[in-house]
Write an enzyme that holds these catalytic residues in place. Sequence first.
Site, PDB file in Angstrom:
ATOM      1  CG  ASP A 112      42.616  37.413  40.873  1.00 43.06           C
ATOM      2  OD1 ASP A 112      43.789  36.782  41.064  1.00 43.06           O
ATOM      3  OD2 ASP A 112      41.778  37.011  39.891  1.00 43.06           O
ATOM      4  N   GLY A 123      50.021  37.868  39.794  1.00 46.39           N
ATOM      5  CA  GLY A 123      50.844  36.993  39.173  1.00 46.39           C
ATOM      6  C   GLY A 123      50.948  37.574  37.552  1.00 46.39           C
ATOM      7  CD1 TRP A 153      50.548  45.020  37.506  1.00 42.55           C
ATOM      8  CD2 TRP A 153      52.427  44.152  38.309  1.00 42.55           C
ATOM      9  NE1 TRP A 153      51.639  46.070  37.786  1.00 42.55           N
ATOM     10  CE2 TRP A 153      52.768  45.617  38.335  1.00 42.55           C
ATOM     11  CE3 TRP A 153      53.615  43.402  38.911  1.00 42.55           C
ATOM     12  CZ2 TRP A 153      53.772  46.180  38.411  1.00 42.55           C
ATOM     13  CZ3 TRP A 153      54.590  43.879  39.269  1.00 42.55           C
ATOM     14  CH2 TRP A 153      54.782  45.437  39.262  1.00 42.55           C
ATOM     15  NE  ARG A 194      51.933  33.095  40.449  1.00 45.15           N
ATOM     16  CZ  ARG A 194      50.695  33.320  40.156  1.00 45.15           C
ATOM     17  NH1 ARG A 194      50.323  33.789  38.833  1.00 45.15           N
ATOM     18  NH2 ARG A 194      49.772  33.415  41.164  1.00 45.15           N
ATOM     19  CG  HIS A 216      52.424  37.469  45.463  1.00 49.07           C
ATOM     20  ND1 HIS A 216      50.828  37.544  44.841  1.00 49.07           N
ATOM     21  CD2 HIS A 216      52.869  36.346  45.026  1.00 49.07           C
ATOM     22  CE1 HIS A 216      50.578  36.602  44.278  1.00 49.07           C
ATOM     23  NE2 HIS A 216      51.939  35.655  44.260  1.00 49.07           N
ATOM     24  CG  LEU A 239      39.494  50.980  57.516  1.00 45.30           C
ATOM     25  CD1 LEU A 239      38.226  50.904  56.619  1.00 45.30           C
ATOM     26  CD2 LEU A 239      40.555  51.092  56.319  1.00 45.30           C
ATOM     27  NE  ARG A 251      38.509  37.541  41.000  1.00 45.98           N
ATOM     28  CZ  ARG A 251      38.529  36.457  41.350  1.00 45.98           C
ATOM     29  NH1 ARG A 251      37.431  35.880  41.953  1.00 45.98           N
ATOM     30  NH2 ARG A 251      39.765  35.495  41.036  1.00 45.98           N
ATOM     31  CB  SER A 276      37.474  33.113  44.037  1.00 47.17           C
ATOM     32  OG  SER A 276      37.572  33.090  42.666  1.00 47.17           O
ATOM     33  CD  GLU A 334      24.211  47.042  44.162  1.00 46.68           C
ATOM     34  OE1 GLU A 334      24.246  46.959  42.921  1.00 46.68           O
ATOM     35  OE2 GLU A 334      22.977  46.754  44.790  1.00 46.68           O
TER      36      GLU A 334
HETATM   37  C1  IPE Z   1      40.992  34.708  44.815  1.00 45.92           C
HETATM   38  O1  IPE Z   1      42.045  34.626  43.940  1.00 45.92           O
HETATM   39  C2  IPE Z   1      41.873  34.680  46.399  1.00 45.92           C
HETATM   40  C3  IPE Z   1      42.483  35.532  46.788  1.00 45.92           C
HETATM   41  C4  IPE Z   1      42.510  36.824  46.129  1.00 45.92           C
HETATM   42  C5  IPE Z   1      43.427  35.518  47.920  1.00 45.92           C
HETATM   43  P1  IPE Z   1      42.546  33.384  43.251  1.00 45.92           P
HETATM   44  O2  IPE Z   1      43.350  33.835  42.121  1.00 45.92           O
HETATM   45  O3  IPE Z   1      42.976  32.335  44.281  1.00 45.92           O
HETATM   46  O4  IPE Z   1      41.199  32.784  42.589  1.00 45.92           O
HETATM   47  P2  IPE Z   1      40.822  31.812  41.105  1.00 45.92           P
HETATM   48  O5  IPE Z   1      41.694  30.822  41.551  1.00 45.92           O
HETATM   49  O6  IPE Z   1      41.242  32.581  40.075  1.00 45.92           O
HETATM   50  O7  IPE Z   1      39.466  31.687  41.213  1.00 45.92           O
HETATM   51  C1  IPE Z   2      46.311  37.437  43.712  1.00 49.16           C
HETATM   52  O1  IPE Z   2      46.760  37.333  42.833  1.00 49.16           O
HETATM   53  C2  IPE Z   2      46.812  37.174  45.219  1.00 49.16           C
HETATM   54  C3  IPE Z   2      46.534  35.899  45.774  1.00 49.16           C
HETATM   55  C4  IPE Z   2      45.678  35.155  45.386  1.00 49.16           C
HETATM   56  C5  IPE Z   2      47.568  35.655  47.037  1.00 49.16           C
HETATM   57  P1  IPE Z   2      47.242  36.117  41.833  1.00 49.16           P
HETATM   58  O2  IPE Z   2      48.480  35.590  42.542  1.00 49.16           O
HETATM   59  O3  IPE Z   2      45.909  35.067  42.049  1.00 49.16           O
HETATM   60  O4  IPE Z   2      47.314  36.443  40.393  1.00 49.16           O
HETATM   61  P2  IPE Z   2      46.870  36.019  39.375  1.00 49.16           P
HETATM   62  O5  IPE Z   2      45.371  35.969  39.193  1.00 49.16           O
HETATM   63  O6  IPE Z   2      47.674  34.541  38.966  1.00 49.16           O
HETATM   64  O7  IPE Z   2      47.155  36.926  37.834  1.00 49.16           O
HETATM   65 MG    MG Z   3      44.325  34.992  40.849  1.00 48.09          MG
END
Ligand code: IPE
Ligand code: IPE
Ligand code: MG
Length: 248
Positions: free
Chosen positions: A28, A31, A33, A41, A45, A139, A196, A204, A215
């Site tokens: 996570d 975006g 970052w 965004r 990715h 792996l 996470r 999520s 853990e």
């Molecule tokens: C969880 O991240 C899903 C993935 C990492 C693919 P999200 O960014 O979608 O989760 P929420 O919306 O913050 O809970």
């Molecule tokens: C995780 O990063 C990638 C996916 C869920 C695909 P996010 O896109 O959720 O990034 P934030 O949480 O908005 O920063």
């Molecule tokens: Mg996110």
Amino acid sequence: MNRAPKGLSGGSSLDPARVPAHVAIIMDGNGRWACARGLSRIRGHLAGAESIREIVRAAGELGIGYLTLYAFSVENWKRPKREVSSLMALLKRFLAREEAELNRNNVRLRAIGRIAGLPSDVQGALRKACAATASNTGLTLILALNYGGRSEIVDAVRQLCARAARGELTAEEVGEETVAGSLYTAGIPDPDLLIRTSGEMRVSNFLLWQISYAEMHVTPVYWPDFRRPHLVRALLDYQRRERRFGGV
Ligand code: IPE
Ligand code: IPE
Ligand code: MG
């Protein structure tokens, strides 16, 4: 001379005998970052894909057996169309480009989720990469795609109901093993460690059944910045835990 296996040297005190068999990661913060750097965004990715490459390699070298990465949730379709299509394009390109690297590192690729709900070109790329790496023995990398913990349980229940309707199963015969064996992760040990990134303290909808006794390690680091030293730190944190599984 340092005889520690590759990745266990460098001043860390990781116990190679207690490396978790299965690590699951909620990747996570891509975006945020990117936003912090004034970038789109999508650029976040793209940068996140670099972290995947490094963490997959490190996980194999550190002796982790299974690495499950949450790459796209069933809820992520709610995102702007442009972001979703960029994520799908990135995924397809990643699968094509990484096949050789996965083979070099003896990594077997698998996918969990409602795969049939992905665009057909992504499904094709996924099938090809999984087939090309199927005989690797290092792996196992599991990508969670169009994945939701609740939909996984729904799919398992549907499967069990269908078996019951065919007279193959009675209600009394359903136990934890039956349910676990009907999930996408059938045959894969439950995660020992759930990581996470980006500091959010939530699950999520990830691996709801399987993380019962995992853990948890939450780091404020955004996924594109999460590299090998962060993984080692998470493993050290894990090795300091006392796992009790409800006992004393
Ligand atoms: C969880 O991240 C899903 C993935 C990492 C693919 P999200 O960014 O979608 O989760 P929420 O919306 O913050 O809970
Ligand atoms: C995780 O990063 C990638 C996916 C869920 C695909 P996010 O896109 O959720 O990034 P934030 O949480 O908005 O920063
Ligand atoms: Mg996110």
